[in-house]
Design a protein around this motif. Structure first.
Motif, PDB file in Angstrom:
ATOM      1  N   GLU A  73       1.070  -1.389  -0.028  1.00  0.00           N
ATOM      2  CA  GLU A  73      -0.475  -0.153  -0.047  1.00  0.00           C
ATOM      3  C   GLU A  73       1.054   1.522  -0.237  1.00  0.00           C
ATOM      4  O   GLU A  73       0.375   2.309  -0.452  1.00  0.00           O
ATOM      5  N   ALA A  76       2.189   2.567  -3.257  1.00  0.00           N
ATOM      6  CA  ALA A  76       1.139   2.132  -4.080  1.00  0.00           C
ATOM      7  C   ALA A  76       1.035   4.348  -3.865  1.00  0.00           C
ATOM      8  O   ALA A  76       0.578   5.016  -4.971  1.00  0.00           O
TER       9      ALA A  76
ATOM     10  N   ASP B 429      -5.712 -11.994  -2.848  1.00  0.00           N
ATOM     11  CA  ASP B 429      -6.066 -11.584  -4.214  1.00  0.00           C
ATOM     12  C   ASP B 429      -6.495 -10.254  -3.767  1.00  0.00           C
ATOM     13  O   ASP B 429      -6.430  -8.982  -4.286  1.00  0.00           O
ATOM     14  N   GLN B 430      -7.752 -10.714  -2.763  1.00  0.00           N
ATOM     15  CA  GLN B 430      -8.754  -9.305  -2.867  1.00  0.00           C
ATOM     16  C   GLN B 430      -8.262  -8.615  -2.329  1.00  0.00           C
ATOM     17  O   GLN B 430      -8.113  -6.792  -2.735  1.00  0.00           O
ATOM     18  N   PHE B 432      -4.826  -8.048  -1.980  1.00  0.00           N
ATOM     19  CA  PHE B 432      -3.489  -7.050  -2.874  1.00  0.00           C
ATOM     20  C   PHE B 432      -4.154  -6.461  -3.712  1.00  0.00           C
ATOM     21  O   PHE B 432      -3.286  -5.152  -3.482  1.00  0.00           O
ATOM     22  N   TYR B 433      -5.038  -6.405  -3.974  1.00  0.00           N
ATOM     23  CA  TYR B 433      -5.967  -5.966  -5.113  1.00  0.00           C
ATOM     24  C   TYR B 433      -5.780  -4.120  -4.337  1.00  0.00           C
ATOM     25  O   TYR B 433      -5.486  -3.143  -4.621  1.00  0.00           O
ATOM     26  N   LEU B 434      -6.297  -4.327  -3.212  1.00  0.00           N
ATOM     27  CA  LEU B 434      -7.213  -3.411  -2.538  1.00  0.00           C
ATOM     28  C   LEU B 434      -5.282  -2.956  -1.710  1.00  0.00           C
ATOM     29  O   LEU B 434      -5.060  -1.103  -2.273  1.00  0.00           O
ATOM     30  N   ASN B 435      -4.848  -3.219  -1.542  1.00  0.00           N
ATOM     31  CA  ASN B 435      -3.139  -2.868  -0.722  1.00  0.00           C
ATOM     32  C   ASN B 435      -2.642  -1.800  -2.000  1.00  0.00           C
ATOM     33  O   ASN B 435      -2.030  -1.199  -2.548  1.00  0.00           O
ATOM     34  N   GLN B 436      -2.814  -2.712  -3.862  1.00  0.00           N
ATOM     35  CA  GLN B 436      -2.246  -1.699  -4.318  1.00  0.00           C
ATOM     36  C   GLN B 436      -2.974  -0.693  -4.545  1.00  0.00           C
ATOM     37  O   GLN B 436      -2.432   0.075  -5.660  1.00  0.00           O
ATOM     38  N   ARG B 437      -4.179  -0.523  -4.224  1.00  0.00           N
ATOM     39  CA  ARG B 437      -5.195   0.872  -4.880  1.00  0.00           C
ATOM     40  C   ARG B 437      -4.487   1.892  -3.769  1.00  0.00           C
ATOM     41  O   ARG B 437      -5.316   3.105  -3.321  1.00  0.00           O
ATOM     42  N   GLY B 438      -3.300   1.612  -3.215  1.00  0.00           N
ATOM     43  CA  GLY B 438      -2.871   2.640  -1.768  1.00  0.00           C
ATOM     44  C   GLY B 438      -3.915   2.118  -0.292  1.00  0.00           C
ATOM     45  O   GLY B 438      -4.093   2.923   0.899  1.00  0.00           O
ATOM     46  N   ILE B 439      -4.539   1.065   0.110  1.00  0.00           N
ATOM     47  CA  ILE B 439      -5.435   0.608   0.591  1.00  0.00           C
ATOM     48  C   ILE B 439      -4.618  -0.413   1.771  1.00  0.00           C
ATOM     49  O   ILE B 439      -4.444  -1.305   1.512  1.00  0.00           O
ATOM     50  N   ASP B 440      -5.186   0.376   2.534  1.00  0.00           N
ATOM     51  CA  ASP B 440      -4.280  -1.315   3.925  1.00  0.00           C
ATOM     52  C   ASP B 440      -4.875  -2.565   4.121  1.00  0.00           C
ATOM     53  O   ASP B 440      -5.563  -2.165   4.265  1.00  0.00           O
ATOM     54  N   SER B 441      -4.255  -2.976   4.817  1.00  0.00           N
ATOM     55  CA  SER B 441      -4.731  -4.573   4.755  1.00  0.00           C
ATOM     56  C   SER B 441      -6.222  -4.061   5.579  1.00  0.00           C
ATOM     57  O   SER B 441      -7.037  -5.073   5.922  1.00  0.00           O
ATOM     58  N   LYS B 443      -7.692  -1.585   6.665  1.00  0.00           N
ATOM     59  CA  LYS B 443      -9.110  -1.224   6.021  1.00  0.00           C
ATOM     60  C   LYS B 443      -9.407  -1.788   4.473  1.00  0.00           C
ATOM     61  O   LYS B 443     -10.968  -1.891   4.373  1.00  0.00           O
ATOM     62  N   LEU B 447     -13.148  -2.555   4.331  1.00  0.00           N
ATOM     63  CA  LEU B 447     -13.943  -2.399   3.585  1.00  0.00           C
ATOM     64  C   LEU B 447     -15.118  -3.859   2.594  1.00  0.00           C
ATOM     65  O   LEU B 447     -16.649  -3.670   2.332  1.00  0.00           O
ATOM     66  N   ILE B 448     -14.458  -4.422   2.098  1.00  0.00           N
ATOM     67  CA  ILE B 448     -15.400  -5.963   2.189  1.00  0.00           C
ATOM     68  C   ILE B 448     -16.388  -6.316   2.940  1.00  0.00           C
ATOM     69  O   ILE B 448     -16.951  -6.856   2.799  1.00  0.00           O
TER      70      ILE B 448
END
Lengths: 254, 481
Positions: A73, A76, B429-430, B432-441, B443, B447-448
């Motif tokens: 994160e 990113a 995967d989900q 990591f996808y969110l991590n890759q958009r700047g959202i820590d685990s 959060k 969110l999910i």
């Protein structure tokens, strides 16, 4: 902006990257090509920080900061964006809510206040038009039930919204028909500017007819074995990869 | 980078926020369960003879019963003789206003975020606060009284409105219903009482806040809500307890009665102390909740967000007796560490054209074990009865469990019953996808999960929905798999 030095990485004990060197400056468009299994997507995953990859050697510097020390994160938020080859579906989380959360996390990291609803929606509308993304997909759950093309377009839309410094496009062209390919490419081209750099990973030269790269690198067996300009891509399209492999083996056996 | 196992371990170590205890002078009865203590409680509360007799009947029924064996967990050993059945903050004299409530008590509720001070209450929620066995304060009484709404402690209702209590007490959950209901009938301490008169739409949310404080006590409160013809009420219930090493029993009974065209909405945000990461301590939440749609076209709706307790074991149910009456059950149950939940609902379609809707969302993390158990029964008279059930499970990590036990009994050919169920897992995967958009685990999980439970949280009144959302985020902090 991005410096990769002698990068080695493995997955479950299997060596995948075996000494990658790459320098990317502001505003450049780099294409990475190569046969199946050469390590293209692995390179993208390592840069983004996927945790099943272990970096065993080498360094990656991003704007003077050690990228490998950062959690995914953080990377990113620093401005590294990965457009996924297979974007996941997240039921129940709306595209809009997801993007708002992501955008505000990145803004908070940069010390900026959260965007107000009105500003956010304005930005959303503007970027939707820029990359030709259907507004009816905004309130749907993230990628849930999206077609392959819609998912890829959503990646480019997110790219437009989050405005990173470095965008890595992992086989964004795979699974797209010719019209979708053109739309996605147009979107990427509109986002190109002097500050933003791109790494486009692809199998096919086709994409590079729309997105013209400054450099083309050929990745084979975990290493970049040849670097050229867009003409190299054309040559690869014509001759395949075998001649490069032979060239490499000749060099290595001398 | 943190790997998922470490993150999963993290939630286990997350401290329970409300685990403090209050140091206050208490009247506590000696431990032990016998007729004497029942007489003592009844006398302490200055109860009429009929109520004492009812308690004693409950005790007689209790003595003949055994603990059930059908539940999907090992029944813990309960030493009911070791518990004290009466604990109350010591009062200097009869309280006339909030100003006379022990400041220590007010401070406790303030710490819990429960506004007892009417002047400062912004939310327009009337609160009845139950501390251990006794209702300590009920707010906004005056304003409600103007409209004829009765909202007071159970003890007070017995004194002030004995006819209503006598008429409805035990009419939905009889003293012989089950062993915990029988125990409750015998030793119930206090609780809340609500009566909404004909044609009145209760102008504010009514709320009871339960707090267990004393050690080695059980909490046995009773709630009785009566909505007369064409009335409406929304009622909320919240609960917390200090962290203690031993388990504490909470065996409450809630009875709802909806008369003709009346509607009762009952919401619970349950956050009793869940025990530590090894499953030590925590509340046993063994509660009997049932409502009856007595009148035609009446409606009862249960919404529950269950995040606390070592064991949550309850089935808020609806008896659809009136023709065209309607029952709903919306539930989110979260287990983590070694928490257990065996919860669901029972809907009995008796009247013609009755409808029910069940939405259950189970979330399991850590080594938690979550079971949905539900019964939909349709009687021979219930022509054109309709039921829709959706039962979803979400797994976080790979050490948790999730089970579904749906029972359907139909004795009417015109009934239509639907059951849908899904099980899903929050994937790396989900995240990591969110991590890759700047959202820590953390959060990302929030969110999910919030997306997953949205349908249920939407049923809660606004302030509670926000609280529940926060609670879910805290509860699942760090639980990534």
């Amino acid at each position: 902006m991005l410096t990769i030095k002698n990068l080695h990485a493995e997955v479950e004990g299997k060596k995948i990257l075996k000494g990658i060197n790459l320098e990317i400056n502001k505003g450049e468009m780099h294409a990475i090509m190569g046969p199946n299994g050469s390590g293209k997507s692995s390179l993208a995953s390592v840069l983004a920080g996927r945790d099943n990859y272990t970096v065993t050697e080498g360094e990656v510097w991003f704007n003077g900061k050690n990228l490998l020390d950062m959690a995914p994160e953080e990377r990113a938020r620093e401005g590294v964006f990965l457009a996924f080859q297979y974007p996941v579906e997240i039921p129940g989380v709306s595209n809009l809510n997801f993007l708002k959360t992501a955008l505000n996390e990145i803004r908070a990291y940069k010390g900026l206040p959260a965007l107000e609803a009105r500003e956010f929606l304005k930005l959303t509308k503007e970027k939707q038009q820029l990359v030709d993304f259907h507004s009816n997909l905004m309130n749907r759950s993230l990628n849930e039930g999206f077609s392959g093309g819609e998912k890829k377009r959503n990646e480019i839309f997110q790219l437009a919204m989050l405005d990173p410094q470095l965008a890595i496009l992992d086989e964004t062209d795979s699974g797209l028909d010719i019209d979708a390919l053109r739309i996605v490419s147009n979107g990427v081209n509109k986002l190109r500017d002097a500050e933003k750099s791109f790494v486009v990973i692809t199998h096919y030269q086709r994409l590079l007819e729309y997105i013209i790269p400054d450099f083309v690198h050929v990745l084979y067996n975990g290493r970049i074995i040849k670097t050229g300009t867009k003409e190299l891509a054309l040559e690869l399209e014509e001759r395949g990869y075998d001649w490069l492999k032979e060239e490499l083996h000749l060099k290595e056996s001398v | 980078m943190i790997n998922s196992n470490e993150i999963i371990d993290d939630i286990a170590n997350k401290e329970y926020e409300f685990g403090f205890s209050t140091d206050i002078e208490m009247d506590i009865a000696p431990p032990g369960l016998n007729e004497d203590i029942i007489r003592f409680i009844s006398a302490k509360k200055n109860e009429p003879e009929w109520l004492l007799e009812w308690r004693l009947k409950g005790f007689a029924a209790f003595k003949k019963m055994e603990f059930p064996k059908w539940q999907h967990f090992e029944m813990p050993k309960l030493d009911l003789q070791a518990l004290s059945y009466y604990a109350a903050p010591r009062k200097k004299k009869q309280l006339n206003s909030l100003d006379e409530v022990d400041p220590e008590l007010l401070a406790t509720f303030a710490k819990l975020g429960i506004p007892l001070n009417e002047q400062k209450a912004l939310t327009g929620v009337a609160v009845d606060a139950v501390f251990d066995s006794v209702s300590v304060a009920t707010t906004f009484k005056g304003k409600l009284k103007e409209m004829g709404v009765i909202f007071c402690s159970f003890g007070e209702a017995v004194q002030e409105h004995p006819d209503l209590v006598k008429k409805y007490l035990g009419s939905v959950v009889p003293h012989t219903d089950n062993i915990f209901a029988a125990l409750n009938a015998a030793v119930f301490s206090d609780g809340s009482f609500v009566y909404i008169p004909k044609g009145v739409r209760c102008p504010m949310e009514l709320s009871t806040y339960f707090r267990i404080n004393a050690q080695n006590t059980g909490q046995f409160e009773r709630t009785l809500i009566i909505a007369d013809d064409n009335s409406y009420v929304s009622y909320l219930e919240g609960c917390t307890a200090p962290m203690r090493d031993e388990n504490q029993l909470h065996a409450a009974v809630v009875e709802l009665i909806a008369l003709e065209q009346a509607e009762i909405k009952y919401s619970t945000v349950q956050n009793w102390y869940p025990g530590d990461k090894d499953g030590k301590g925590g509340i046993y939440n063994f509660v009997t909740k049932r409502g009856i749609c007595k009148g035609a076209a009446s409606k009862i709706s249960w919404t529950q967000v269950e995040t606390g307790s070592a064991i949550t074991w309850k089935y808020p149910s609806v008896i659809l007796q009136g023709d065209h009456s309607e029952g709903e059950f919306y539930s989110v149950a979260v287990v983590r560490n070694k928490q257990i939940a065996d919860t669901g609902t029972k809907i009995h379609h008796i009247g013609k054209g009755t409808k029910s809707r069940i939405i259950s969302k189970g979330i399991s993390a850590g080594r938690g074990d979550n079971s949905y158990r539900g019964l939909v029964s349709v009687g021979p008279r219930a022509d054109n009865a309709r039921n829709f059930t959706q039962c979803d499970s979400l797994l976080i990590g790979n050490q948790c469990g999730s089970h579904t036990f749906p029972y359907i009994e139909s004795r009417n050919k015109t009934a239509m019953i639907e059951h849908e169920a899904t099980t899903s897992k929050i994937g790396e995967d989900q995240i990591f996808y969110l991590n890759q958009r700047g959202i820590d685990s953390e959060k990302a999980v929030a969110l999910i999960v919030n997306g997953y439970v949205k349908e249920v949280l939407n049923q809660l009144p606004m302030e509670f929905a926000v609280e529940a959302q926060k609670l879910l985020s805290i509860t699942l902090e760090g639980s990534v798999g």
